[in-house]
Design a protein around this motif. Sequence first.
Motif, short mmCIF file in Angstrom:
data_model
loop_
_atom_site.label_atom_id
_atom_site.label_comp_id
_atom_site.label_asym_id
_atom_site.label_seq_id
_atom_site.Cartn_x
_atom_site.Cartn_y
_atom_site.Cartn_z
N SER A 60 -0.42 -35.70 -50.00
CA SER A 60 0.87 -36.21 -50.46
C SER A 60 1.15 -37.57 -49.82
O SER A 60 0.64 -37.91 -48.76
CB SER A 60 1.99 -35.24 -50.13
OG SER A 60 2.27 -35.27 -48.75
N LEU A 61 1.98 -38.35 -50.48
CA LEU A 61 2.33 -39.67 -49.96
C LEU A 61 3.03 -39.57 -48.61
O LEU A 61 2.87 -40.44 -47.76
CB LEU A 61 3.22 -40.41 -50.96
CG LEU A 61 2.57 -40.76 -52.29
CD1 LEU A 61 3.59 -41.39 -53.23
CD2 LEU A 61 1.38 -41.67 -52.09
N ILE A 62 3.78 -38.51 -48.40
CA ILE A 62 4.46 -38.32 -47.11
C ILE A 62 3.45 -38.03 -46.02
O ILE A 62 3.48 -38.65 -44.95
CB ILE A 62 5.53 -37.22 -47.20
CG1 ILE A 62 6.67 -37.69 -48.10
CG2 ILE A 62 6.06 -36.86 -45.81
CD1 ILE A 62 7.72 -36.65 -48.39
N SER A 63 2.53 -37.11 -46.27
CA SER A 63 1.55 -36.77 -45.23
C SER A 63 0.59 -37.92 -44.95
O SER A 63 0.03 -38.00 -43.86
CB SER A 63 0.78 -35.50 -45.59
OG SER A 63 -0.05 -35.72 -46.69
N LEU A 64 0.41 -38.82 -45.91
CA LEU A 64 -0.44 -40.00 -45.71
C LEU A 64 0.33 -41.16 -45.07
O LEU A 64 -0.21 -42.24 -44.89
CB LEU A 64 -1.03 -40.46 -47.05
CG LEU A 64 -2.01 -39.49 -47.69
CD1 LEU A 64 -2.35 -39.95 -49.11
CD2 LEU A 64 -3.26 -39.34 -46.86
N SER A 65 1.60 -40.91 -44.74
CA SER A 65 2.49 -41.91 -44.11
C SER A 65 2.70 -43.15 -44.97
O SER A 65 2.87 -44.25 -44.47
CB SER A 65 1.96 -42.32 -42.73
OG SER A 65 1.88 -41.21 -41.89
N ILE A 66 2.71 -42.96 -46.28
CA ILE A 66 2.95 -44.07 -47.20
C ILE A 66 4.44 -44.15 -47.55
O ILE A 66 4.98 -45.23 -47.71
CB ILE A 66 2.07 -43.93 -48.46
CG1 ILE A 66 0.59 -44.07 -48.03
CG2 ILE A 66 2.44 -44.94 -49.53
CD1 ILE A 66 -0.39 -43.79 -49.12
N ILE A 67 5.08 -42.99 -47.64
CA ILE A 67 6.53 -42.94 -47.82
C ILE A 67 7.11 -41.99 -46.78
O ILE A 67 6.41 -41.15 -46.22
CB ILE A 67 6.96 -42.50 -49.24
CG1 ILE A 67 6.49 -41.09 -49.54
CG2 ILE A 67 6.50 -43.48 -50.29
CD1 ILE A 67 7.13 -40.51 -50.78
N GLU A 68 8.41 -42.14 -46.54
CA GLU A 68 9.11 -41.23 -45.65
C GLU A 68 10.30 -40.64 -46.39
O GLU A 68 10.81 -41.25 -47.34
CB GLU A 68 9.54 -41.94 -44.37
CG GLU A 68 10.48 -43.11 -44.59
CD GLU A 68 10.73 -43.91 -43.33
OE1 GLU A 68 10.16 -43.58 -42.28
OE2 GLU A 68 11.51 -44.87 -43.41
N PHE A 84 13.88 -41.23 -50.37
CA PHE A 84 12.49 -41.61 -50.12
C PHE A 84 12.40 -43.13 -50.01
O PHE A 84 13.00 -43.84 -50.81
CB PHE A 84 11.58 -41.12 -51.25
CG PHE A 84 11.56 -39.62 -51.38
CD1 PHE A 84 10.63 -38.88 -50.69
CD2 PHE A 84 12.49 -38.96 -52.17
CE1 PHE A 84 10.59 -37.50 -50.80
CE2 PHE A 84 12.47 -37.58 -52.28
CZ PHE A 84 11.52 -36.85 -51.60
N SER A 85 11.65 -43.60 -49.04
CA SER A 85 11.45 -45.04 -48.88
C SER A 85 10.05 -45.30 -48.35
O SER A 85 9.45 -44.45 -47.70
CB SER A 85 12.51 -45.63 -47.95
OG SER A 85 12.42 -45.04 -46.68
N THR A 101 6.09 -48.90 -43.35
CA THR A 101 5.43 -50.19 -43.17
C THR A 101 4.03 -50.15 -43.78
O THR A 101 3.61 -51.08 -44.47
CB THR A 101 5.36 -50.55 -41.67
OG1 THR A 101 6.69 -50.54 -41.14
CG2 THR A 101 4.73 -51.91 -41.46
N LYS A 102 3.33 -49.05 -43.54
CA LYS A 102 1.98 -48.88 -44.11
C LYS A 102 2.05 -48.89 -45.64
O LYS A 102 1.23 -49.53 -46.31
CB LYS A 102 1.39 -47.56 -43.62
CG LYS A 102 0.04 -47.22 -44.19
CD LYS A 102 -0.43 -45.87 -43.66
CE LYS A 102 -1.73 -45.42 -44.28
NZ LYS A 102 -2.16 -44.12 -43.76
N GLY A 103 3.03 -48.20 -46.21
CA GLY A 103 3.19 -48.16 -47.66
C GLY A 103 3.47 -49.53 -48.25
O GLY A 103 2.96 -49.88 -49.31
N LEU A 104 4.31 -50.31 -47.56
CA LEU A 104 4.61 -51.67 -48.03
C LEU A 104 3.37 -52.56 -47.99
O LEU A 104 3.15 -53.36 -48.90
CB LEU A 104 5.73 -52.29 -47.20
CG LEU A 104 7.12 -51.74 -47.46
CD1 LEU A 104 8.11 -52.30 -46.45
CD2 LEU A 104 7.56 -52.04 -48.88
#
Length: 61
Positions: free
Chosen positions: A16-24, A38-39, A42-45
């Motif tokens: 998931s995007l959360i577990s991959l630290s792409i979104i919080e 959801f936002s 820094t890694k996701g940006l």
Amino acid sequence: MEDNDGPDNRYKAEGSLISLSIIECRESDVHGYTMLLFSPTTKGLEIFKNNMLKDYENKRR
């Protein structure tokens, strides 16, 4: 009967995007209702910016 995980349990929580630290995700109270917000992290940006730059460069060719 189908599980809540989707057909054949194909969904993997570790992907998931959360577990991959792409979104919080954070909870916020909005007029008495608890909302999940959801936002991007820094890694996701950085991932987004790098992909946008690649798309731009590919379109210029």
